[in-house]
Design an enzyme around this catalytic site. Structure first.
Site: not given
Length: 433
Positions: A322, A328-330, A363
């Site tokens: 993950w 980018p999200v991390h 999500h």
């Protein structure tokens, strides 16, 4: 006798060399390109045979009209495109709020309230539109809500970074200047200096909106030029053909919903045939979006930071996966959510749980709203990653941990898809007995 000894010495030396060449890699052959080419040729030939067999058996399965119908119900109605165009209102609102804050015409508290209202509206307005407009298709809804979600994260980072700039400016009583350098492919460095509030321009805002990053900064690393060959390769990867042989498997997987003789075997038979096409579609989407599309946009904008993913396929833990499959999200979660919570004294476990909760919410938001079904399958699937991550990290290591990650990717996603497809099929095409 001396000559005989010399001959014996040469003979023993040659035998020793021969023995080394037989028992070791003394031959010096380290180039295995031919074997790799053989693998590529065999892979191409086997897939070509499979492609021809499916063409003969099923015919042309990719109908352009069906592809267009995924996005449009009415050719004269484009609700998803109109919804994306309206997002400019929220983008400009964030820019003008920051401009007022930079000159002090509104207080920090007022600016924070306006930003909260703007960001909240970015989640409520598109979802209400998707639910209310009957001509909105599920695919169009997913695309439009995906755009708004990305913009939500970008604008949150935009206001957060500019607030940090004002705090440092007030603390030092002088203009903040940040300088970044980027080592480019030719070894040169590009330096760009922008001072706050000189960054509050339309050009800067829209560059950030289209840049392949979620974290805002005053000066992004830039490349010196656009490489046309690299750009054309990424464009070719983006538009090249898909995999029509997946369609028969997906169509056959719908038979359990149509044949009601027994319940338990069909429920098991759906995920099993759908694992391979579902997983391949996911891998193709990953490569198309994170490698081809984001590199294409980055090259077009001369954006220097190309770290969009790391070696997640070597993940030995769910946590590593993950953290590395979507950089980018991390980075956004670390910079604007996880670290601020840690600074406020929240313990590490609670901060990680909060990150998973936010991820699970988005999500579910991106799936349930376009399908107009609130089943919470995506939310529960995301939250199930928490005990899975604990179990893999505690009891599995090395190759066993990597195998567990791959099993969760190959099996977990089709099961989640089963839930949504089953409910959507029952609601729109009939009921199962």
């Amino acid at each position: 006798a001396k000559t005989h000894q010399q001959h014996c010495g040469l003979f023993s030396c040659s035998c020793h060399v021969l023995q080394e060449s037989l028992l070791s890699s003394a031959s010096g052959y380290s180039n295995y390109r031919g074997i790799l080419n053989w693998c590529v040729v065999m892979l191409v030939l086997s897939n070509a045979r499979l492609f021809l067999e499916n063409i003969i058996k099923y015919g042309i399965l990719v109908d352009p009209i069906q592809v267009v119908s995924l996005f449009l119900k009415d050719p004269y109605s484009w609700p998803a495109a109109c919804l994306i165009i309206v997002s400019n209102v929220f983008i400009l609102a964030a820019l003008y709020i920051e401009r007022r804050l930079s000159v002090g015409t509104i207080s920090e508290w007022t600016g924070w309230i306006l930003h909260i209202f703007n960001l909240t509206s970015m989640l409520i307005f598109p979802s209400a539109t998707v639910l209310a407009v009957t001509s909105m298709t599920p695919v169009g809804g997913v695309v439009s809500l995906g755009v708004y979600t990305v913009l939500f994260l970008k604008l949150y980072s935009y206001q957060d970074t500019n607030r940090w700039c004002r705090e440092i400016r007030q603390a030092k009583a002088k203009t903040l200047t940040r300088s970044y350098s980027c080592k480019c492919s030719n070894g040169s460095a590009v330096h760009t200096n922008v001072s706050y509030p000189g960054n509050l321009t339309h050009r800067d805002m829209y560059y950030f909106v289209f840049a392949p990053t979620l974290c805002y900064q005053l000066n992004f690393p830039r490349s010196p030029r656009i490489r046309k060959r690299f750009l054309m390769r990424r464009l070719f990867e983006m538009v090249r053909g898909n995999t029509p042989w997946m369609v028969p498997t997906i169509q056959n997987s719908m038979k359990p919903f149509q044949v009601p003789e027994s319940l338990f075997p069909p429920l098991l038979s759906f995920p099993l045939p759908s694992q391979v096409p579902n997983h391949l579609i996911w891998l193709i989407f990953f490569y198309w979006f994170f490698h081809s599309t984001m590199n294409f946009v980055a090259e077009l904008l001369q954006f220097g930071d190309r770290e969009f993913y790391k070696d997640w396929w070597n993940s030995e833990s769910v946590t590593y996966f993950w953290a590395n499959w979507n950089i980018p999200v991390h980075k956004w979660c670390l910079r604007h959510f996880y670290k601020p919570m840690m600074k406020k004294g929240i313990n590490k476990f609670m901060a990680q749980m909060a990150v998973f909760l936010v991820s699970a919410f988005f999500h579910e938001y991106l799936v349930s709203v376009p399908l107009k079904m609130f089943r919470l399958w995506a939310f529960m699937g995301m939250m199930a990653q928490v005990p899975l991550a604990w179990f893999v990290g505690r009891f599995l290591n090395g190759n066993y941990g990597n195998a567990a990650v791959w099993i969760s990717l190959i099996i977990g996603q089709p099961v989640a898809v089963l839930m949504y497809v089953h409910d959507y099929y029952v609601i729109h095409y009939g009921t199962t007995k």
